[in-house]
Motif scaffolding. Structure first.
Motif, PDB file in Angstrom:
ATOM      1  N   TYR A 319      40.841 -12.716  50.476  1.00 28.77           N
ATOM      2  CA  TYR A 319      40.192 -12.685  49.172  1.00 28.77           C
ATOM      3  C   TYR A 319      38.833 -13.155  49.285  1.00 28.77           C
ATOM      4  CZ  TYR A 319      44.564 -10.998  46.618  1.00 28.77           C
ATOM      5  OH  TYR A 319      45.714 -10.055  46.108  1.00 28.77           O
ATOM      6  N   GLU A 320      38.653 -14.074  49.978  1.00 26.37           N
ATOM      7  CA  GLU A 320      37.208 -14.606  49.923  1.00 26.37           C
ATOM      8  C   GLU A 320      36.375 -13.452  50.532  1.00 26.37           C
ATOM      9  OE1 GLU A 320      37.413 -18.175  52.150  1.00 26.37           O
ATOM     10  OE2 GLU A 320      37.910 -19.417  49.887  1.00 26.37           O
ATOM     11  N   LYS A 321      36.616 -12.636  51.562  1.00 29.08           N
ATOM     12  CA  LYS A 321      35.997 -11.774  52.212  1.00 29.08           C
ATOM     13  C   LYS A 321      35.965 -10.438  51.374  1.00 29.08           C
ATOM     14  CE  LYS A 321      35.634  -8.924  56.296  1.00 29.08           C
ATOM     15  NZ  LYS A 321      36.300  -8.860  57.749  1.00 29.08           N
ATOM     16  N   TYR A 322      37.069  -9.842  50.762  1.00 25.75           N
ATOM     17  CA  TYR A 322      37.012  -8.557  49.984  1.00 25.75           C
ATOM     18  C   TYR A 322      36.889  -8.803  48.392  1.00 25.75           C
ATOM     19  CZ  TYR A 322      38.349  -6.648  54.722  1.00 25.75           C
ATOM     20  OH  TYR A 322      38.364  -6.332  55.973  1.00 25.75           O
ATOM     21  N   ALA A 323      36.940  -9.814  48.111  1.00 23.02           N
ATOM     22  CA  ALA A 323      36.770 -10.115  46.543  1.00 23.02           C
ATOM     23  C   ALA A 323      35.968 -11.416  46.278  1.00 23.02           C
ATOM     24  CB  ALA A 323      38.134  -9.974  45.694  1.00 23.02           C
ATOM     25  N   PRO A 324      34.862 -11.549  47.119  1.00 22.12           N
ATOM     26  CA  PRO A 324      34.176 -12.992  46.878  1.00 22.12           C
ATOM     27  C   PRO A 324      33.814 -13.292  45.536  1.00 22.12           C
ATOM     28  CG  PRO A 324      32.763 -11.311  48.042  1.00 22.12           C
ATOM     29  CD  PRO A 324      34.093 -10.792  47.764  1.00 22.12           C
ATOM     30  N   ASP A 325      33.379 -12.387  44.843  1.00 25.72           N
ATOM     31  CA  ASP A 325      32.537 -12.547  43.465  1.00 25.72           C
ATOM     32  C   ASP A 325      33.795 -12.805  42.401  1.00 25.72           C
ATOM     33  OD1 ASP A 325      29.997 -12.103  44.192  1.00 25.72           O
ATOM     34  OD2 ASP A 325      30.008 -10.006  43.775  1.00 25.72           O
ATOM     35  N   PHE A 326      34.933 -12.194  42.584  1.00 24.19           N
ATOM     36  CA  PHE A 326      36.032 -12.487  41.672  1.00 24.19           C
ATOM     37  C   PHE A 326      36.434 -13.953  41.911  1.00 24.19           C
ATOM     38  CE2 PHE A 326      36.041  -8.205  41.014  1.00 24.19           C
ATOM     39  CZ  PHE A 326      37.082  -7.832  40.068  1.00 24.19           C
ATOM     40  N   VAL A 327      36.609 -14.520  43.293  1.00 22.60           N
ATOM     41  CA  VAL A 327      37.036 -15.782  43.485  1.00 22.60           C
ATOM     42  C   VAL A 327      35.662 -16.688  43.155  1.00 22.60           C
ATOM     43  CG1 VAL A 327      37.275 -17.434  45.430  1.00 22.60           C
ATOM     44  CG2 VAL A 327      37.813 -15.137  45.643  1.00 22.60           C
ATOM     45  N   GLU A 328      34.622 -16.608  43.279  1.00 19.64           N
ATOM     46  CA  GLU A 328      33.590 -17.359  42.337  1.00 19.64           C
ATOM     47  C   GLU A 328      33.508 -17.316  41.149  1.00 19.64           C
ATOM     48  OE1 GLU A 328      28.668 -17.427  42.193  1.00 19.64           O
ATOM     49  OE2 GLU A 328      29.504 -16.424  44.142  1.00 19.64           O
ATOM     50  N   LYS A 354      38.344  -2.274  40.915  1.00 22.37           N
ATOM     51  CA  LYS A 354      38.011  -3.535  40.895  1.00 22.37           C
ATOM     52  C   LYS A 354      36.784  -3.889  39.835  1.00 22.37           C
ATOM     53  CE  LYS A 354      35.838  -6.462  44.529  1.00 22.37           C
ATOM     54  NZ  LYS A 354      35.420  -6.451  46.065  1.00 22.37           N
ATOM     55  N   LYS A 355      35.999  -2.758  39.611  1.00 19.07           N
ATOM     56  CA  LYS A 355      35.100  -3.164  38.451  1.00 19.07           C
ATOM     57  C   LYS A 355      35.776  -3.160  36.955  1.00 19.07           C
ATOM     58  CE  LYS A 355      31.095  -0.993  40.866  1.00 19.07           C
ATOM     59  NZ  LYS A 355      30.284   0.115  40.998  1.00 19.07           N
ATOM     60  N   ILE A 356      36.685  -2.280  36.659  1.00 24.47           N
ATOM     61  CA  ILE A 356      37.783  -2.522  35.457  1.00 24.47           C
ATOM     62  C   ILE A 356      38.142  -3.699  35.318  1.00 24.47           C
ATOM     63  CG2 ILE A 356      39.571  -1.330  34.243  1.00 24.47           C
ATOM     64  CD1 ILE A 356      38.751   1.328  35.442  1.00 24.47           C
ATOM     65  N   GLN A 357      38.604  -4.194  36.567  1.00 19.21           N
ATOM     66  CA  GLN A 357      39.562  -5.527  36.495  1.00 19.21           C
ATOM     67  C   GLN A 357      38.507  -6.749  36.214  1.00 19.21           C
ATOM     68  OE1 GLN A 357      42.424  -6.111  36.617  1.00 19.21           O
ATOM     69  NE2 GLN A 357      43.581  -4.922  38.181  1.00 19.21           N
ATOM     70  N   PHE A 358      37.114  -6.686  36.678  1.00 18.59           N
ATOM     71  CA  PHE A 358      36.236  -7.682  36.615  1.00 18.59           C
ATOM     72  C   PHE A 358      35.762  -7.599  35.193  1.00 18.59           C
ATOM     73  CE2 PHE A 358      31.627  -8.820  36.238  1.00 18.59           C
ATOM     74  CZ  PHE A 358      31.841  -9.874  36.982  1.00 18.59           C
ATOM     75  N   SER A 359      35.496  -6.386  34.520  1.00 15.74           N
ATOM     76  CA  SER A 359      35.101  -6.236  33.118  1.00 15.74           C
ATOM     77  C   SER A 359      36.106  -6.845  32.089  1.00 15.74           C
ATOM     78  CB  SER A 359      34.811  -4.659  32.794  1.00 15.74           C
ATOM     79  OG  SER A 359      33.842  -4.284  33.530  1.00 15.74           O
ATOM     80  N   ARG A 360      37.554  -6.372  32.409  1.00 21.38           N
ATOM     81  CA  ARG A 360      38.493  -7.096  31.713  1.00 21.38           C
ATOM     82  C   ARG A 360      38.480  -8.534  31.618  1.00 21.38           C
ATOM     83  NH1 ARG A 360      43.220  -2.718  33.685  1.00 21.38           N
ATOM     84  NH2 ARG A 360      42.806  -1.288  32.207  1.00 21.38           N
ATOM     85  N   LEU A 361      38.598  -9.210  32.783  1.00 24.73           N
ATOM     86  CA  LEU A 361      38.230 -10.481  32.843  1.00 24.73           C
ATOM     87  C   LEU A 361      37.170 -11.091  32.233  1.00 24.73           C
ATOM     88  CD1 LEU A 361      39.076 -11.288  36.640  1.00 24.73           C
ATOM     89  CD2 LEU A 361      40.559 -11.994  34.803  1.00 24.73           C
ATOM     90  N   LEU A 362      35.964 -10.485  32.172  1.00 28.69           N
ATOM     91  CA  LEU A 362      34.750 -10.882  31.690  1.00 28.69           C
ATOM     92  C   LEU A 362      34.902 -10.830  30.057  1.00 28.69           C
ATOM     93  CD1 LEU A 362      31.814 -11.614  32.483  1.00 28.69           C
ATOM     94  CD2 LEU A 362      31.307  -9.288  32.108  1.00 28.69           C
ATOM     95  N   MET A 363      35.569  -9.705  29.731  1.00 30.28           N
ATOM     96  CA  MET A 363      35.905  -9.677  28.172  1.00 30.28           C
ATOM     97  C   MET A 363      36.666 -10.658  27.755  1.00 30.28           C
ATOM     98  SD  MET A 363      35.020  -7.485  25.696  1.00 30.28           S
ATOM     99  CE  MET A 363      35.072  -5.797  26.024  1.00 30.28           C
ATOM    100  N   ASP A 364      37.878 -11.004  28.499  1.00 34.17           N
ATOM    101  CA  ASP A 364      38.547 -12.011  28.205  1.00 34.17           C
ATOM    102  C   ASP A 364      38.101 -13.457  28.053  1.00 34.17           C
ATOM    103  OD1 ASP A 364      40.778 -10.469  28.004  1.00 34.17           O
ATOM    104  OD2 ASP A 364      41.569 -10.871  30.176  1.00 34.17           O
ATOM    105  N   ASP A 365      37.073 -13.426  28.810  1.00 33.17           N
ATOM    106  CA  ASP A 365      36.086 -14.825  28.758  1.00 33.17           C
ATOM    107  C   ASP A 365      35.069 -14.923  27.847  1.00 33.17           C
ATOM    108  OD1 ASP A 365      37.897 -15.739  30.781  1.00 33.17           O
ATOM    109  OD2 ASP A 365      36.656 -15.669  32.388  1.00 33.17           O
ATOM    110  N   SER A 366      34.978 -13.796  26.886  1.00 31.69           N
ATOM    111  CA  SER A 366      33.969 -13.733  25.999  1.00 31.69           C
ATOM    112  C   SER A 366      34.465 -14.048  24.573  1.00 31.69           C
ATOM    113  CB  SER A 366      33.314 -12.334  26.170  1.00 31.69           C
ATOM    114  OG  SER A 366      32.797 -12.202  27.210  1.00 31.69           O
TER     115      SER A 366
END
Length: 490
Positions: A319-328, A354-366
């Motif tokens: 996960y640190e290799k293939y989804a580093p920004d998500f982990v951070e 990946k981008k949809i998942q990221f956006s959903r997480l970003l929306m949840d944290d907003s």
């Protein structure tokens, strides 16, 4: 008196102005390409596009005899923008200028569509200018691609040197443009010159060839939609014209027969090979860890927690290799929960998901206002990686919330409703080959909007969507049909 004289002169020149507006589109794309290639940025082309949009808007507003639609559009867009800015301020506004510029890009499509409709209302020859604009722009794009190849300045669609782009930048936007132009252009040449004319074959084979050569899968669908779609419509309109339909079918399969050698297939093969190698490495790591099952009946909560920790420990390097920004941004454990602890490489690296998942997480944290009015564009960039979604309708939601998406769907839905109502009312009158060309262009544009982020937020592609919507309005609401128009076109 002078005002009326100026207005009359403007109306007489309106088709020429509309035609010039179309020709400017590929010209601005080429200028943008070379400025970027020379490291000059996009500020000049941005100003140019904004200037063209402002001139189009002012011309449409000036000529309109019913300015209420302009006031209403301005009111809706202004309200959405104010609410969007409020939502961004709540989360912390990082880059207002970039965000507001992006809003203008989205607003261009409905504004341009309304302006083009006004121009057609004031001078119906503007509609003819639009059709010729599609034809000439297709020829310009083909000529640019040939010139790029001759001069060895072809950038290519893919980094492996495959795919023909010409002096244009965004692959999916160019794919969409090329998917929209040929159907309209071919029908125009067919009506004016006939199928025996060299011009017909140049436009048909040139348009299909450009779609074949560019590479993306949607461009290949556009090739099939142009040829097979027009063939089907010819048979539906008049079965006696089946020989004409056969020409389109043969031309289509002449290209599809070589799909195995296409840039699209070459790229897909390389992608599958790379992903296969990655998956073998990951499978080896997981098999060595001998991980227990995560979900098993009859296992105590303590045991499940122990197994979960084992999975987290083993999957951490993956996960640190293939989804580093998500982990951070969201933490290792939460990231794994989002992906359900998968170690399937296509799931972890698939850009769209990946981008949809990221956006959903970003929306949840907003803040809650983000769901209604969207997120700031700059928040989708992390460590230089851009997670702005690759699907236009998703993108409108994440950037402008439920309000923005609803407004966009209502606007597009109005034109779809016009088409459906017209066909129910008198399909023989409205279902012409000319209308079919515009219909294929509209369908391909909406397909691109659903699967890519290359239309609704890309001014060079959204301009053509505006033109298609204006053409739909003309054919359904403005054009006068003769009694026999159900079978014959003008």
């Amino acid at each position: 008196m002078q005002k009326n004289s100026f207005r009359n002169k403007l109306l007489s020149k309106l088709p020429l102005l509309v035609f010039a507006l179309f020709i400017l589109q590929p010209v601005m794309d080429v200028i943008s390409f070379w400025m970027d290639r020379c490291g000059m940025g996009n500020s000049i082309t941005l100003i140019l596009r904004m200037g063209v949009l402002a001139a189009t808007m002012l011309l449409g507003f000036y000529l309109s005899e019913s300015k209420r639609i302009y006031y209403a559009t301005a009111g809706v867009l202004g309200l959405i923008l104010l609410c969007h800015v409020f939502a961004c301020v709540q989360a912390g506004y990082r880059s207002p200028f970039t965000d507001l510029t992006n809003f203008v890009r989205v607003a261009q499509m409905p504004i341009t569509a309304i302006c083009l409709i006004t121009m057609i209302k004031q001078n119906e020859d503007s509609y003819k200018a639009m059709r010729y604009g599609f034809l000439v722009n297709l020829l310009i794009i083909i000529a640019v691609e040939i010139l790029a190849g001759i001069t060895h300045t072809e950038p290519h669609t893919y980094m492996d040197g495959k795919g023909v782009m010409g002096w244009f930048q965004n692959t999916n936007s160019q794919s969409c443009i090329l998917s929209m132009l040929p159907a309209v252009a071919v029908v125009l040449v067919m009506q004016r010159k006939g199928m025996k004319s060299p011009a017909f074959w140049i436009v048909l084979l040139g348009g299909m060839g450009a779609l074949y050569a560019i590479g993306p899968r949607l461009s290949m669908i556009g090739l099939a939609a142009t040829g097979l779609g027009l063939a089907l419509c010819i048979v539906i309109i008049d079965r006696k014209q089946w020989k004409k339909a056969v020409v389109f079918v043969v031309a289509t399969f002449a290209f599809l027969a070589f799909i195995g050698s296409s840039p699209m297939m070459h790229h897909q093969q390389i992608y599958e090979t790379v992903q296969g190698d990655r998956q073998e490495t990951v499978d080896s790591i997981v098999s060595q860890a001998k991980l227990p099952q995560m979900k098993e009946e009859g296992v105590s909560e303590n045991e499940l927690e122990v197994r979960k920790e084992a999975w987290i420990k083993s999957l951490t390097p993956i996960y640190e290799k293939y989804a580093p920004d998500f982990v951070e941004m969201f933490g290792l454990e939460k990231t794994m929960e989002i992906y359900d602890y998968t170690y399937v490489i296509t799931d972890l690296t698939g850009a769209r998901n990946k981008k949809i998942q990221f956006s959903r997480l970003l929306m949840d944290d907003s803040p809650a206002s983000a769901r209604l009015f969207g997120l700031e564009l700059s928040r989708f960039t992390v460590n230089g990686n851009i997670y702005d979604v690759e699907n236009d309708f998703h993108g409108i939601y994440f950037l402008y919330g439920i309000a923005g998406l609803a407004a966009m769907l209502v606007f597009l839905g109005y034109f779809v409703w016009l088409i459906i109502r017209a066909l129910i009312k008198n399909w023989k009158q409205y279902f012409t080959l000319e209308a079919a060309g515009w219909g294929i262009a509209l369908v391909m544009c909406l397909i691109h909007a659903y699967f890519t982020a290359a239309i609704l937020r890309r001014p060079n592609a959204s301009f053509y969507l505006s033109a298609v919507l204006a053409a739909v309005y003309y054919l359904v609401k403005i054009k006068k049909y003769s009694v026999s128009a159900g079978q014959k076109e003008e």
